[in-house]
Design an enzyme around this catalytic site. Sequence first.
Site, PDB file in Angstrom:
ATOM      1  CB  CYS A   1      22.490 -22.314  -0.998  1.00 44.17           C
ATOM      2  SG  CYS A   1      23.080 -23.006   0.556  1.00 44.17           S
ATOM      3  CD  GLU A   2      20.090 -20.865  -6.390  1.00 41.40           C
ATOM      4  OE1 GLU A   2      19.380 -19.851  -6.580  1.00 41.40           O
ATOM      5  OE2 GLU A   2      21.254 -20.985  -6.809  1.00 41.40           O
TER       6      GLU A   2
END
Length: 463
Positions: A391-392
């Site tokens: 989640c980046e």
Amino acid sequence: MSRSAHPAGPRYADVLPEGHYAAPPADLNALDSRVWARTVTRDAQGVTTVGGLDVRELAEEFGTPAYVLDEADFRARCRAWREAFGADADVFYAGKAFLSRAVVRWLHEEGLNLDVCSGGELAVALSAGMPADRIALHGNNKTTGEIRQAVEAGVGRIVLDSFQEIVRVADTAQKLGRRQRVQIRVTVGVEAHTHEFIATAHEDQKFGFSLNGGDAAEAVRRVLRLDSLELVGIHSHIGSQIFDTSGFEVAAHRVIGLLRQIRDEHGVELPEIDLGGGLGIAYTPDDDPREPHEIAKSLGEIVSRECRGAELAVPRLSVEPGRAIVGPTAFTLYEVGTVKPLEGLRTYVSVDGGMSDNIRTALYDAEYSVALVSRSSDAEPMLSRVVGKHCESGDIVVRDAFLPADLAPGDLLAVPATGAYCRSMASNYNHALRPPVVAVKDGEARVIVRRETEEDLLRLDVG
């Protein structure tokens, strides 16, 4: 614009505008030997093999993502470095690049010494049977526990990095009734044309004693006054992923100038100098690293010439290749999960790993190659960005690459030259499980570092 200079050196320091891409390769199925381990090839069906093993079978048996390490290539590179420098020099493998007990045993068998920079690395080395006198301990802030561990084990050298550390090592050695061999690490003020985070010889950084400020000379004075320390040499390291030896020439000139000052002031000629490591590898076909015999010849000539000029006996030379040995010998094997075309931009290819198994792209803006390895393809090339599952938005494995336009979920991709620093710097971000390291040789594969499990994660969570 690019966020930073590439760690491969000055050629990559020319900042290119966003959207500037090289032309696609003539053959998307070609595996360039400059970036792949030596036993990697495609069979008649277009499937990639390594050590005689089909990557599809490796994926089925060991899962993905996985680091696949060519043991024969690793051993061959160890021998090449050992033979290039010969019996009158020492080659220390820099364990921070990648270390495991299997690797330690290979190093021991191939005649290399070992560099460690933490108590954990030292524990791995000793547990695998590396003789302590062939181990060097580095680090800018070694704890008293690590120092005691090293002195008790009898490591061959401790590289001193601060005035406080001189006192700590001397005190520990005295209490244990030992005389510890040490080197002094100096910063020589050489800019190695590398990324800021991995350039280590300029003045404004945490490592070593400054030559220009006189700290290095003062460190020598203090060590020579201590009976529990034996000063055997000077250590220098100018950076990482370096493609030429011009920086080493300046570093050697300044280090040997210090040796001359030590002789003139103290009447002592130190028997060793260590010029560190940092020699580069090919991450892409455009990279052009030098061979060990070229490096050995060049460094040997530089040191001999400088010593003649200073009227000093030539000291025993040490070097510390890590990446240059293990980096090219491994690739990371991924499975494609999603393929997302963005009209007019590129196609985002998501794999089942990412920044938790290779942080270097996010950290250094490093460049890598990538290939479809589970089959060949005659499809047109598509501009792609290989990204991870974390989640980046910065979770990028390969920033810009050309892959076949028929790429689909379930295909296997491999990113070569991931033997160095990828597993060492791997994390559990998003509670990802760190991948295994699978060694292959002569048609056989075995796990040398197993895949983490959810039980491993939960075992540490004691709340």
